[in-house]
Design a protein around this motif. Structure first.
Motif, mmCIF file in Angstrom:
data_model
loop_
_atom_site.group_PDB
_atom_site.id
_atom_site.type_symbol
_atom_site.label_atom_id
_atom_site.label_comp_id
_atom_site.label_asym_id
_atom_site.label_seq_id
_atom_site.Cartn_x
_atom_site.Cartn_y
_atom_site.Cartn_z
ATOM 1 N N VAL A 296 61.837 17.792 88.768
ATOM 2 C CA VAL A 296 60.429 18.514 88.233
ATOM 3 C C VAL A 296 61.207 18.517 87.026
ATOM 4 C CG1 VAL A 296 59.025 19.532 89.070
ATOM 5 C CG2 VAL A 296 60.839 20.867 88.692
ATOM 6 N N ASN A 297 62.043 18.402 86.451
ATOM 7 C CA ASN A 297 63.101 18.104 84.996
ATOM 8 C C ASN A 297 62.896 16.232 84.521
ATOM 9 O OD1 ASN A 297 63.028 20.829 84.905
ATOM 10 N ND2 ASN A 297 65.256 20.915 85.691
ATOM 11 N N GLU A 298 63.133 16.043 85.905
ATOM 12 C CA GLU A 298 63.194 14.528 85.870
ATOM 13 C C GLU A 298 61.760 13.779 85.079
ATOM 14 O OE1 GLU A 298 66.200 12.061 88.246
ATOM 15 O OE2 GLU A 298 65.419 13.893 89.626
ATOM 16 N N VAL A 299 60.211 14.510 86.209
ATOM 17 C CA VAL A 299 59.232 14.132 85.396
ATOM 18 C C VAL A 299 58.747 14.277 84.124
ATOM 19 C CG1 VAL A 299 56.911 14.257 86.356
ATOM 20 C CG2 VAL A 299 58.381 14.743 87.916
ATOM 21 N N HIS A 300 59.175 16.055 83.329
ATOM 22 C CA HIS A 300 59.087 16.604 82.083
ATOM 23 C C HIS A 300 60.159 16.070 80.970
ATOM 24 C CE1 HIS A 300 60.263 18.158 79.224
ATOM 25 N NE2 HIS A 300 59.487 19.447 78.952
ATOM 26 N N ASP A 301 60.962 15.142 81.409
ATOM 27 C CA ASP A 301 61.557 14.333 80.418
ATOM 28 C C ASP A 301 61.537 13.321 80.192
ATOM 29 O OD1 ASP A 301 63.754 16.364 80.271
ATOM 30 O OD2 ASP A 301 64.986 15.820 81.671
ATOM 31 N N LEU A 302 60.609 12.333 81.496
ATOM 32 C CA LEU A 302 59.978 10.823 81.470
ATOM 33 C C LEU A 302 58.947 10.946 80.894
ATOM 34 C CD1 LEU A 302 60.522 8.551 83.069
ATOM 35 C CD2 LEU A 302 58.435 8.621 84.946
ATOM 36 N N LEU A 303 57.865 11.602 80.852
ATOM 37 C CA LEU A 303 56.468 12.335 80.625
ATOM 38 C C LEU A 303 57.003 12.684 79.109
ATOM 39 C CD1 LEU A 303 54.851 13.394 82.664
ATOM 40 C CD2 LEU A 303 54.326 11.557 81.646
ATOM 41 N N GLN A 304 57.534 13.100 78.588
ATOM 42 C CA GLN A 304 58.515 13.285 77.158
ATOM 43 C C GLN A 304 57.923 11.645 76.126
ATOM 44 O OE1 GLN A 304 57.018 15.951 75.708
ATOM 45 N NE2 GLN A 304 59.256 17.176 75.234
ATOM 46 N N GLN A 305 59.155 11.179 76.566
ATOM 47 C CA GLN A 305 58.884 9.619 75.919
ATOM 48 C C GLN A 305 57.920 8.942 76.143
ATOM 49 O OE1 GLN A 305 62.362 8.305 78.141
ATOM 50 N NE2 GLN A 305 63.280 10.061 78.021
ATOM 51 N N MET A 306 56.779 9.275 77.311
ATOM 52 C CA MET A 306 55.273 8.374 76.670
ATOM 53 C C MET A 306 54.528 8.176 76.123
ATOM 54 S SD MET A 306 55.161 7.864 81.321
ATOM 55 C CE MET A 306 56.637 6.554 82.390
ATOM 56 N N GLN A 307 54.087 7.155 75.373
ATOM 57 C CA GLN A 307 52.538 7.858 74.751
ATOM 58 C C GLN A 307 51.762 6.521 75.259
ATOM 59 O OE1 GLN A 307 52.174 10.146 73.024
ATOM 60 N NE2 GLN A 307 54.705 10.890 72.069
ATOM 61 N N GLY A 308 50.736 6.936 74.695
ATOM 62 C CA GLY A 308 49.191 6.365 75.020
ATOM 63 C C GLY A 308 48.839 6.288 76.194
ATOM 64 N N THR A 309 48.449 5.296 77.370
ATOM 65 C CA THR A 309 47.939 5.112 78.721
ATOM 66 C C THR A 309 48.794 5.850 79.829
ATOM 67 O OG1 THR A 309 46.504 3.031 77.813
ATOM 68 C CG2 THR A 309 46.958 3.988 79.902
ATOM 69 N N LEU A 310 48.105 5.775 80.426
ATOM 70 C CA LEU A 310 49.207 6.606 81.195
ATOM 71 C C LEU A 310 48.400 5.790 82.877
ATOM 72 C CD1 LEU A 310 51.020 10.406 80.476
ATOM 73 C CD2 LEU A 310 51.703 7.898 79.926
ATOM 74 N N THR A 311 49.530 5.168 83.441
ATOM 75 C CA THR A 311 48.436 5.221 84.692
ATOM 76 C C THR A 311 49.663 6.119 86.125
ATOM 77 O OG1 THR A 311 48.219 2.804 83.860
ATOM 78 C CG2 THR A 311 48.290 3.162 86.343
ATOM 79 N N PHE A 312 48.640 6.939 86.364
ATOM 80 C CA PHE A 312 49.200 7.639 88.179
ATOM 81 C C PHE A 312 48.884 7.565 89.357
ATOM 82 C CE2 PHE A 312 49.502 10.306 84.187
ATOM 83 C CZ PHE A 312 50.187 11.601 84.764
ATOM 84 N N LEU A 313 49.692 7.146 89.445
ATOM 85 C CA LEU A 313 49.411 6.937 91.290
ATOM 86 C C LEU A 313 49.616 8.175 92.662
ATOM 87 C CD1 LEU A 313 48.603 4.533 93.537
ATOM 88 C CD2 LEU A 313 50.967 4.524 93.975
ATOM 89 N N LEU A 314 48.085 8.217 92.756
ATOM 90 C CA LEU A 314 48.498 10.141 93.228
ATOM 91 C C LEU A 314 47.708 10.263 94.652
ATOM 92 C CD1 LEU A 314 46.104 11.554 90.381
ATOM 93 C CD2 LEU A 314 48.641 11.872 90.762
ATOM 94 N N ILE A 315 47.742 10.445 95.192
ATOM 95 C CA ILE A 315 47.644 10.824 96.838
ATOM 96 C C ILE A 315 46.651 12.492 96.639
ATOM 97 C CG2 ILE A 315 47.782 12.292 99.244
ATOM 98 C CD1 ILE A 315 50.584 10.347 99.669
ATOM 99 N N PRO A 316 45.354 12.200 96.806
ATOM 100 C CA PRO A 316 44.442 13.732 96.459
ATOM 101 C C PRO A 316 44.954 14.476 97.420
ATOM 102 C CG PRO A 316 43.449 10.943 96.708
ATOM 103 C CD PRO A 316 44.155 10.846 96.919
ATOM 104 N N SER A 317 44.548 16.058 96.567
ATOM 105 C CA SER A 317 44.717 16.594 97.639
ATOM 106 C C SER A 317 43.606 17.163 97.899
ATOM 107 C CB SER A 317 44.323 17.900 96.206
ATOM 108 O OG SER A 317 44.566 19.711 96.923
ATOM 109 N N SER A 318 43.938 17.078 99.209
ATOM 110 C CA SER A 318 43.499 17.722 100.830
ATOM 111 C C SER A 318 42.526 18.868 100.717
ATOM 112 C CB SER A 318 44.178 17.752 101.952
ATOM 113 O OG SER A 318 45.406 18.659 101.916
ATOM 114 N N GLN A 319 42.757 19.556 100.059
ATOM 115 C CA GLN A 319 42.146 20.964 99.364
ATOM 116 C C GLN A 319 40.580 20.872 98.775
ATOM 117 O OE1 GLN A 319 44.039 23.307 96.599
ATOM 118 N NE2 GLN A 319 45.618 23.628 97.286
#
Length: 654
Positions: A296-319
């Motif tokens: 999760v720390n790597e994800v945090h550092d990655l998103l800190q550097q990103m701006q503008g449009t973010l495209t997420f590929l997700l597996i939706p929650s089964s809840q």
């Protein structure tokens, strides 16, 4: 039993905090203690294969939009079959050249065909007209349509119109137009130039402000997109969010085995406003970068550097998502101090909201009963994201456990000490300690509402403070300066009246049985006995002053506050705190008092004790450094009740 249950709860919470530690994806903070999970290669190969198929599909769709088959166009097909009107029509020989772009060619030929059809229709209409004037008008129109300048202008117009209809609306540049307008208004506040004043008047126009608000609402929807597709029987969701530089994304993630899962969507962020991210969604990619298997720390550092449009590929929650409902804001007053850095159970330390006893908190989400999302009153503008605070039931359980451990420790120490004494004293001590395990009075939060006092029903002012703090002197000063505005409640007593005393003026003289009956019924705010006579201030006496339109001044002991607050009198409690020991000695010396050092110390200690045990009942505090300054501050607080609404317990308004 209680001890074992709470120990189990804490162990479970502790284990949960370790295995499900959250990290805010774009909030700076300390490193998480989680261990990086292994990478699942099989699953990633499947996702990468899907990505390649999706890319090919989009390329084919894109080519299909530009490579138009002439036979697919009904207009081009008819033109090619028409010997009189076509791409190389002799009527317009040399006037128009075929373009390489088949889309443009279709548009040009189509528009020329419309001109020829119009000329043919005019010729037919001219033969049908009977009067000479109408035939002349038709001839003039046909001459205009046949002119080269008109045909060129019409061709340009048609090409531009066709292009404009093909271009889709551009994406909004920002969803903060309203904030930008307010920022410009602040800059123009000191401007005296004509252009600045004109722009300021334009930006403050209600219609333009409504336009900016509508723009931001539409822009927020346009800047967020979601695509859901099926892949190998599993739903994969593509989400695009716009992340501005000054607007946090507002989500926390946690490691669950080798997955990175959205743990919490925080109010106030782009994720919450879009409604596209949900708790339990697994993040596979962000802007094409593989996320699965990352810490999760790597994800945090990655998103800190990103701006503008973010495209997420997700597996939706089964809840199963609950039906959407409008969240109501609950306003509470905190009755304890909270420091997120000292809380080992806080799931995401970066989002913890610190507060002190007496602060007003605006709770905007109770979806997680253990961790509410809230803003601190007055900090909404400086706090873009809601902060996490302990939920009421969770905090009560923790306080219960803490008190249980403390009481058990004291009881154990008491038994060891009393073992040296006789059995009777030891039993007395044990019974006393057992009564301290009643936790019904554990205070965490109290729901509050804004209240504006009516002009004809003033709130009573209760001055609280230790002896020699100056609260009695402040009350006397208010009464002497404005007796028509301030008054004191006439007390009750069981002693006999004296010659100069009138019933209802100095005292309400009642019998002892009557006094004791009213006392048992809870009609007295405070009471006491002096020289075998009972004295007390009743709620009816205070209410009489309120009904007269005046402000009732009370000097009470702290033990009377609970009774006063449980009445329907809506008191405003002001704590008069003494200054430092040296300053207090100087102030008392001006009154001719010479207290001993231990007496001064006792005043300071008593004030600290009162604030510690009853500070949650205080609406305001005045440190009596100087009598004149304290008096002016007291007047300011009282006058403010007429002009500003105040936070009061919601139960008072029911």
């Amino acid at each position: 039993m209680i001890m074992s249950h709470m120990n189990g709860y804490v162990q479970e919470a502790s284990g949960q905090a370790k295995s499900h530690r959250e990290r805010a994806v774009d909030c700076p903070g300390e490193e998480s203690s989680l261990v990086k999970s292994p990478h699942c290669s099989a699953h990633m190969e499947r996702i990468q294969h899907y990505q390649e198929e999706l890319k090919k599909r989009r390329e084919e769709d894109s080519r299909g939009k530009h490579d138009i088959d002439p036979n697919a166009s009904l207009r081009l097909k008819k033109l090619s079959q028409n010997p009189k009107v076509g791409i190389d029509n002799p009527t317009f020989e040399g006037k128009e050249k075929a373009t390489k772009d088949t889309c443009s060619q279709e548009a040009v030929v189509g528009e020329l065909k419309e001109l020829v059809e119009l000329l043919q229709a005019l010729k037919w209409a001219q033969h049908c007209l009977t009067d000479a004037q109408s035939q002349q008008d038709a001839e003039l129109i046909m001459q205009l349509l046949s002119k080269e300048d008109f045909r060129n202008a019409y061709t340009i117009y048609s090409a531009v119109s066709q292009q404009m209809t093909r271009v889709s609306p551009t994406s909004p540049l920002t969803a903060q137009a309203e904030d930008l307008c307010q920022e410009v208004q602040k800059i123009l506040q000191s401007s005296q130039q004509m252009e600045g004043l004109e722009l300021k008047a334009l930006l403050t126009n209600p219609h333009l402000q409504a336009l900016m608000q509508a723009h931001d609402s539409v822009a927020g929807q346009e800047m967020s997109e979601e695509d859901v597709v099926e892949y190998h029987g599993e739903t994969v969701k593509l989400v695009r969010l716009e992340k501005a530089r000054d607007t946090p994304l507002g989500a926390t993630v946690r490691n669950d085995m080798d997955s990175v899962v959205v743990s919490r969507v925080v109010k106030g962020g782009a994720a919450e406003r879009s409604g596209l991210l949900s708790e339990g969604d697994e993040i596979l990619e962000i802007n094409g970068i593989s996320i699965r298997g990352k810490h999760v720390n790597e994800v945090h550092d990655l998103l800190q550097q990103m701006q503008g449009t973010l495209t997420f590929l997700l597996i939706p929650s089964s809840q199963i998502k609950p039906a959407p409902h409008r969240q109501t804001v609950m306003h509470v007053r905190a009755y304890f101090d909270y420091d997120p850095s000292d809380d080992p159970f806080l799931p995401c330390r970066e989002l913890g909201l610190s507060f002190q006893k007496g602060d007003i908190l605006h709770v905007i989400s109770q979806d997680d009963p253990s961790w509410w999302q809230a803003y601190r009153d007055g900090d909404e503008d400086n706090q873009p994201l809601a902060g996490l605070i302990p939920g009421k039931s969770f905090q009560q359980q923790r306080e219960t456990l803490k008190k249980t451990i403390t009481d058990r420790s004291r009881e154990h120490q008491g038994k060891l000490w009393y073992a040296k004494k006789n059995i009777k004293k030891r039993k007395k001590s044990t019974s006393t300690l057992s009564r301290t395990t009643d936790y019904d009075d554990i205070l965490t939060y109290e729901e509050m509402s804004l209240y504006h006092q009516p002009a004809n029903r003033k709130r009573p002012i209760a001055l609280i403070g230790p002896t020699n703090s100056g609260h009695d002197e402040l009350r006397r000063r208010l009464l002497s300066i404005e007796p028509e505005k301030f008054a004191v409640a006439v007390p009750h007593t069981t002693r006999n009246s004296r010659i100069h005393e009138l019933n209802g003026r100095e005292y309400h003289f009642v019998s002892r049985p009557a006094f004791e009956t009213d006392l048992a019924a809870g009609k007295f705010i405070e009471s006491g006995e002096y020289e075998k006579n009972l004295y007390g201030t009743s709620t009816d006496s205070v209410r009489h002053i309120i009904n007269s339109g005046r402000i009732c001044l009370l000097c009470l002991h702290t033990r009377s506050l609970q009774i006063l607050r449980s009445s329907n009198l809506k008191p405003y409690v002001i704590f008069i705190a003494p200054p430092s020991q040296e300053r207090l000695r100087t102030l008392l010396a001006t009154e001719g008092k010479t207290p001993k050092p231990e007496e001064l110390k006792e005043v300071i200690e008593k004030a600290r004790e009162m604030e510690q045990n009853f500070g949650h009942f205080f609406d305001a505090t005045i440190v009596n450094m100087d009598p004149d300054q304290a008096f002016h501050e007291l007047r300011r607080l009282i006058d403010k009740l007429d002009t500003e609404p105040q936070w009061v317990p919601t139960s008072w308004l029911c």
